[in-house]
Design an enzyme around this catalytic site. Structure first.
Site, short mmCIF file in Angstrom:
data_model
loop_
_atom_site.label_atom_id
_atom_site.label_comp_id
_atom_site.label_asym_id
_atom_site.label_seq_id
_atom_site.Cartn_x
_atom_site.Cartn_y
_atom_site.Cartn_z
N ARG A 58 45.31 41.53 37.16
CA ARG A 58 45.24 40.39 36.26
C ARG A 58 46.33 40.59 35.20
NH1 ARG A 58 45.29 43.38 32.33
NH2 ARG A 58 45.14 41.50 31.07
N GLY A 59 46.52 39.54 34.44
CA GLY A 59 47.63 39.54 33.47
C GLY A 59 48.72 38.63 33.99
N ALA A 60 49.21 37.73 33.17
CA ALA A 60 50.12 36.70 33.65
C ALA A 60 51.31 37.25 34.44
CB ALA A 60 50.57 35.85 32.47
N ARG A 66 44.78 31.49 40.81
CA ARG A 66 44.38 31.29 39.41
C ARG A 66 45.27 30.19 38.82
NH1 ARG A 66 43.57 36.42 35.70
NH2 ARG A 66 42.12 35.03 34.63
N GLN A 84 38.63 43.06 28.63
CA GLN A 84 39.99 43.59 28.84
C GLN A 84 40.41 44.52 27.68
OE1 GLN A 84 39.16 40.39 29.37
NE2 GLN A 84 40.40 39.42 30.95
N ASP A 136 49.70 33.19 28.49
CA ASP A 136 49.64 32.84 29.91
C ASP A 136 50.49 31.63 30.22
OD1 ASP A 136 46.91 34.28 29.21
OD2 ASP A 136 47.32 34.57 31.34
N ASN A 167 46.24 31.39 26.03
CA ASN A 167 46.01 32.82 26.13
C ASN A 167 44.52 33.06 26.28
OD1 ASN A 167 47.31 35.48 26.10
ND2 ASN A 167 46.14 35.81 24.22
N LYS A 168 44.14 34.31 26.38
CA LYS A 168 42.75 34.68 26.59
C LYS A 168 41.82 34.02 25.60
CE LYS A 168 41.58 36.46 29.20
NZ LYS A 168 41.21 35.71 30.40
#
Ligand SMILES: CSC[C@H]1O[C@H](OP(=O)(O)O)[C@H](O)[C@@H]1O
Length: 350
Positions: free
Chosen positions: A55-57, A98, A201, A242, A252-253
């Site tokens: 995960r993570g852009a 995603r 996270q 993101d 973003n998150k």
């Protein structure tokens, strides 16, 4: 800037290409187990992106690029254009893994272009493009780290959210790269990390990553962030992204938006750090971003143990949008944009 030993602060690699398969550090198990998931085909890579093994852009874009390389092993074609026609189902499956981080679609667009520009040597071209996407991301992160750190006064204390480190990229990280560089240069004295519910996270990944570097962060509950800012303890909130829109609105998150509101209210500076691959001029503003909603069960459990009452409903959006007006600075490898708006974004990326 004095010489900075990037390698000392860049030990984690979440994505490994073996030549025949993709091995992904299983981020669902960190920090209590360090296991790699073996992906021998593109469907396994798409599943790993969807279930947050990786995960993570930037990291999901890089993983998808390698997924395209794996898919190419399953087709025969005389030219890149012919191969792309036969690879379209694989590209669509990877792209659908995603929706919010633009880096996934951006990486697959690069792989498509590499195929269309290639003739008979399309397999080698595809492999080279995946390698280039990863090496460019690492270089971008290291440059971004230096640029972002240069804005931070010595003796500062910062708060970060989610995980934006080596685990979320090809290495070094985006916001966490700025923090690593800032710590190494004596600009940052203390790092607060928000736990980042529901997937944790921050509590599981950022804390673990910084420990590998010998940096000991202070964990806080997401709900403690505004109170921390009110105490005057932090000077910066530093987060990743993101998708950064044409006007500077940033996805973003989940929880980032409320950090930006509290930061503005308390005079804490707010920095977004992301590679230019996260900038999406085709999306005019945050209202146009597809915000991923994940299964409610992620809110009902921690570590597989149920923590919520039974027979209830939950709403689980995993990103939110921070309007550009609440962002003091956006840092990419191309430079620093203060008070981002559409004119500044188009001047920098148009
Ligand atoms: C440099 S990673 C950017 C971004 O990705 C993370 O989301 P997720 O863990 O769901 O993939 C988080 O929003 C980070 O800030």
């Amino acid at each position: 800037m004095e010489a900075f030993d990037f390698d000392r602060y860049d030990r984690v690699r979440p994505i490994r290409w073996t030549g025949d398969a993709l091995e992904l550090l299983d981020q669902r198990k960190l920090p209590f187990a360090v296991d790699y998931v073996h992906c021998g085909d593109y469907a396994a890579v798409a599943d790993a992106i969807a279930n947050l093994t990786v995960r993570g852009a930037p990291a999901i874009g890089i993983a998808a690029a390698w997924g395209a390389v794996l898919a190419a092993r399953e087709v025969e074609a005389d030219t890149g254009a012919q191969a792309l026609e036969r690879l379209e189902p694989a590209f669509q499956r990877l792209n659908a893994a995603r929706p919010t981080a633009v880096n996934l679609a951006w990486a697959l667009a690069r792989m498509r272009r590499a195929l269309l520009d290639a003739g008979a040597g399309w397999r080698e071209a595809l492999l080279r493009e995946a390698e280039t996407i990863a090496t460019e991301d690492l270089a971008a992160n290291r440059r971004m780290g230096a640029l972002g750190a240069s804005m931070i006064e010595p003796g500062s204390r910062v708060l970060t959210h989610c995980n934006t480190g080596s685990l979320a990229t090809a290495g070094f990280g985006t916001a966490l790269g700025v923090i690593r560089a800032g710590v190494a240069q004596g600009r940052i004295d203390k790092v607060f990390a928000g736990e980042t519910r529901p997937w944790l996270q921050g509590a599981r990944l950022t804390v673990w990553e910084l420990q590998q570097d010998g940096i000991l962060p202070t964990l806080i509950a997401d709900a403690a962030a505004a109170h921390l800012m009110r105490t005057g303890e932090v000077q910066w909130v530093i987060v990743g992204a993101d998708r950064i829109c044409a006007n500077g609105d940033t996805a973003n998150k989940i929880g980032t938006y409320q950090l930006a509101i509290a930061a503005r209210h308390h005079g804490v500076k707010f920095m977004v750090a992301a590679p230019s691959s996260t900038v999406d001029l085709e999306t005019p503003s945050g209202d146009a971003i597809h915000i991923e909603e994940r299964e409610p069960t992620e809110l009902f459990h921690i570590g597989g143990v149920r923590t919520a009452a039974e027979e209830i409903e939950a709403w689980n959006p995993v990103f939110d949008v921070t309007p550009h007006e609440l962002i003091d600075v956006i840092v990419t490898e191309r430079g620093i944009i203060e008070r981002p708006d559409e004119a500044a974004m188009r001047a920098a990326f148009g």
